[in-house]
Scaffold this motif. Structure first.
Motif, PDB file in Angstrom:
ATOM      1  N   TYR A 142       0.308  -1.176  -0.157  1.00  0.00           N
ATOM      2  CA  TYR A 142      -0.261   0.010   0.054  1.00  0.00           C
ATOM      3  C   TYR A 142       0.945   1.603  -0.525  1.00  0.00           C
ATOM      4  O   TYR A 142       2.019   1.416   1.110  1.00  0.00           O
ATOM      5  N   PRO A 143       0.890   2.408  -0.878  1.00  0.00           N
ATOM      6  CA  PRO A 143       1.603   3.704  -0.979  1.00  0.00           C
ATOM      7  C   PRO A 143       0.744   4.266   0.149  1.00  0.00           C
ATOM      8  O   PRO A 143      -0.436   4.394   0.743  1.00  0.00           O
ATOM      9  N   VAL A 144       1.864   4.943   0.612  1.00  0.00           N
ATOM     10  CA  VAL A 144       1.575   6.020   1.487  1.00  0.00           C
ATOM     11  C   VAL A 144       1.274   7.602   0.431  1.00  0.00           C
ATOM     12  O   VAL A 144       2.388   8.180  -0.057  1.00  0.00           O
ATOM     13  N   ILE A 145       0.368   7.750   0.089  1.00  0.00           N
ATOM     14  CA  ILE A 145      -0.387   9.331  -0.147  1.00  0.00           C
ATOM     15  C   ILE A 145      -0.073  10.325   0.957  1.00  0.00           C
ATOM     16  O   ILE A 145      -0.296  10.508   1.634  1.00  0.00           O
ATOM     17  N   ASN A 146       1.056  11.857   0.012  1.00  0.00           N
ATOM     18  CA  ASN A 146       1.389  12.734   1.944  1.00  0.00           C
ATOM     19  C   ASN A 146       0.927  13.960   0.271  1.00  0.00           C
ATOM     20  O   ASN A 146       0.217  13.790  -0.414  1.00  0.00           O
ATOM     21  N   TYR A 161      -3.134   0.086   4.918  1.00  0.00           N
ATOM     22  CA  TYR A 161      -4.085   1.154   4.297  1.00  0.00           C
ATOM     23  C   TYR A 161      -5.181   1.820   5.128  1.00  0.00           C
ATOM     24  O   TYR A 161      -5.731   1.404   6.209  1.00  0.00           O
ATOM     25  N   ASN A 162      -5.592   2.898   5.051  1.00  0.00           N
ATOM     26  CA  ASN A 162      -6.829   3.402   5.629  1.00  0.00           C
ATOM     27  C   ASN A 162      -7.403   3.676   4.964  1.00  0.00           C
ATOM     28  O   ASN A 162      -8.711   4.878   5.274  1.00  0.00           O
ATOM     29  N   GLU A 163      -7.339   3.779   3.376  1.00  0.00           N
ATOM     30  CA  GLU A 163      -8.649   4.432   2.126  1.00  0.00           C
ATOM     31  C   GLU A 163      -8.657   3.415   1.735  1.00  0.00           C
ATOM     32  O   GLU A 163      -7.596   2.421   0.944  1.00  0.00           O
ATOM     33  N   ASP A 164      -9.778   3.162   0.634  1.00  0.00           N
ATOM     34  CA  ASP A 164      -9.768   2.140  -0.531  1.00  0.00           C
ATOM     35  C   ASP A 164      -9.577   2.516  -1.492  1.00  0.00           C
ATOM     36  O   ASP A 164      -9.968   3.993  -1.579  1.00  0.00           O
ATOM     37  N   LEU A 165      -9.895   1.725  -2.668  1.00  0.00           N
ATOM     38  CA  LEU A 165      -9.487   2.126  -4.184  1.00  0.00           C
ATOM     39  C   LEU A 165     -10.823   3.223  -4.791  1.00  0.00           C
ATOM     40  O   LEU A 165     -11.593   3.343  -3.876  1.00  0.00           O
ATOM     41  N   ASP A 166     -10.657   3.735  -6.240  1.00  0.00           N
ATOM     42  CA  ASP A 166     -11.545   4.931  -5.953  1.00  0.00           C
ATOM     43  C   ASP A 166     -11.135   6.089  -5.331  1.00  0.00           C
ATOM     44  O   ASP A 166     -13.154   6.194  -5.332  1.00  0.00           O
ATOM     45  N   ALA A 178       1.432  21.237  -2.670  1.00  0.00           N
ATOM     46  CA  ALA A 178       0.154  21.185  -2.931  1.00  0.00           C
ATOM     47  C   ALA A 178      -1.120  21.585  -3.780  1.00  0.00           C
ATOM     48  O   ALA A 178      -0.958  22.661  -4.446  1.00  0.00           O
ATOM     49  N   GLY A 179      -1.939  20.788  -4.074  1.00  0.00           N
ATOM     50  CA  GLY A 179      -3.107  21.591  -5.040  1.00  0.00           C
ATOM     51  C   GLY A 179      -2.521  20.256  -6.272  1.00  0.00           C
ATOM     52  O   GLY A 179      -4.419  20.082  -7.077  1.00  0.00           O
ATOM     53  N   TYR A 180      -2.267  19.659  -6.490  1.00  0.00           N
ATOM     54  CA  TYR A 180      -2.034  17.905  -7.323  1.00  0.00           C
ATOM     55  C   TYR A 180      -3.836  17.544  -6.599  1.00  0.00           C
ATOM     56  O   TYR A 180      -3.672  16.948  -5.209  1.00  0.00           O
ATOM     57  N   VAL A 181      -3.502  17.072  -7.478  1.00  0.00           N
ATOM     58  CA  VAL A 181      -4.833  16.038  -7.783  1.00  0.00           C
ATOM     59  C   VAL A 181      -5.056  14.795  -7.783  1.00  0.00           C
ATOM     60  O   VAL A 181      -4.325  14.619  -9.351  1.00  0.00           O
ATOM     61  N   ALA A 182      -5.514  13.825  -7.012  1.00  0.00           N
ATOM     62  CA  ALA A 182      -5.156  12.212  -7.727  1.00  0.00           C
ATOM     63  C   ALA A 182      -6.491  11.380  -7.681  1.00  0.00           C
ATOM     64  O   ALA A 182      -7.229  11.405  -7.068  1.00  0.00           O
ATOM     65  N   TRP A 183      -6.029  10.067  -8.686  1.00  0.00           N
ATOM     66  CA  TRP A 183      -7.624   9.269  -8.453  1.00  0.00           C
ATOM     67  C   TRP A 183      -6.245   8.330  -8.290  1.00  0.00           C
ATOM     68  O   TRP A 183      -5.679   7.568  -8.976  1.00  0.00           O
ATOM     69  N   GLN A 184      -6.739   7.808  -6.349  1.00  0.00           N
ATOM     70  CA  GLN A 184      -6.122   5.991  -5.617  1.00  0.00           C
ATOM     71  C   GLN A 184      -6.958   5.305  -7.165  1.00  0.00           C
ATOM     72  O   GLN A 184      -7.862   4.969  -6.175  1.00  0.00           O
ATOM     73  N   ASN A 185      -6.316   4.147  -7.449  1.00  0.00           N
ATOM     74  CA  ASN A 185      -6.893   3.235  -8.460  1.00  0.00           C
ATOM     75  C   ASN A 185      -6.714   1.944  -7.307  1.00  0.00           C
ATOM     76  O   ASN A 185      -6.800   0.947  -7.905  1.00  0.00           O
ATOM     77  N   ARG A 186      -5.597   2.855  -5.901  1.00  0.00           N
ATOM     78  CA  ARG A 186      -5.865   1.275  -5.007  1.00  0.00           C
ATOM     79  C   ARG A 186      -5.729   1.085  -3.693  1.00  0.00           C
ATOM     80  O   ARG A 186      -5.657   2.161  -4.026  1.00  0.00           O
ATOM     81  N   LYS A 187      -5.786   0.630  -2.690  1.00  0.00           N
ATOM     82  CA  LYS A 187      -5.926   1.243  -1.309  1.00  0.00           C
ATOM     83  C   LYS A 187      -4.738   1.823  -1.425  1.00  0.00           C
ATOM     84  O   LYS A 187      -4.312   1.335  -1.826  1.00  0.00           O
TER      85      LYS A 187
END
Length: 192
Positions: free
Chosen positions: A44-48, A60-65, A76-85
């Motif tokens: 699981y990646p750590v997204i910061n 993990y603490n968040e689901d995919l999608d 700061a302000g970068y928007v991403a779609w997380q397609n995995r947990k």
């Protein structure tokens, strides 16, 4: 006439109202995870606050999608779609629709379109940050769900085309470089 145009004429002939984003979404930060406890690889990646994961862990603490926005740092302000947990860190906003009249993927495409504006809203002299209230204050068009779904289909197709084009470009460059470096083929010669 395109299906989208037909849907707009049928479902919103008087136009689409813009609404305050904060009335339709929940925006919250993740939980801090210590850098020393992260690995270079993991499930699981750590997204910061950056564009790329800070590291990887085995929980993990968040689901995919899920939609994320970098809250702090140069990105700061970068928007991403997380397609995995994933693990949402403390410098990451998680954005979720809380209203059944807003599609999650439509919301993502809207926010991605606003990414430059979000990045301009950074504040702070040392480490830039993005204020949650400013994100919540954005005005978002809320067409009927059928229109949102058609917009998502169109934009997903364009995203697939862009990915294919990028892969073809990389393939072209690889073979161009292989074919134009003659000493790798014949064992002799010099590079220019």
């Amino acid at each position: 006439m395109s299906k989208l145009k037909e849907l707009i004429q049928e479902l919103c002939p008087s136009g689409v109202e813009y609404q305050k984003l904060g009335d339709f979404v929940s925006i919250y930060t993740g939980t801090q995870f210590n850098k020393r406890d992260m690995n270079v690889e993991g499930n699981y990646p750590v997204i910061n606050g950056g564009i790329n994961p800070s590291g990887y862990i085995e929980q993990y603490n968040e689901d995919l999608d899920t939609i994320t926005i970098s809250q702090g740092g140069a990105s700061a302000g970068y928007v991403a779609w997380q397609n995995r947990k994933f693990w949402a860190g403390a410098h990451c906003y998680v954005v979720r629709p809380i209203n059944e009249n807003l599609s999650n993927k439509y919301l993502y495409f809207f926010l991605k379109n606003q990414e430059g504006y979000l990045q301009q809203m950074q504040h702070g002299a040392g480490i830039p940050a993005l204020n949650r209230r400013k994100v919540q204050a954005l005005q978002i068009p809320i067409p009927p769900l059928a229109v949102q779904e058609e917009i998502v289909k169109i934009l997903d197709r364009f995203a697939e085309y862009a990915a294919e084009l990028q892969a073809r470009q990389e393939q072209y460059e690889y073979y161009r470089n292989k074919l134009l470096i003659f000493n790798n083929i014949s064992g002799g010669g010099t590079q220019a």
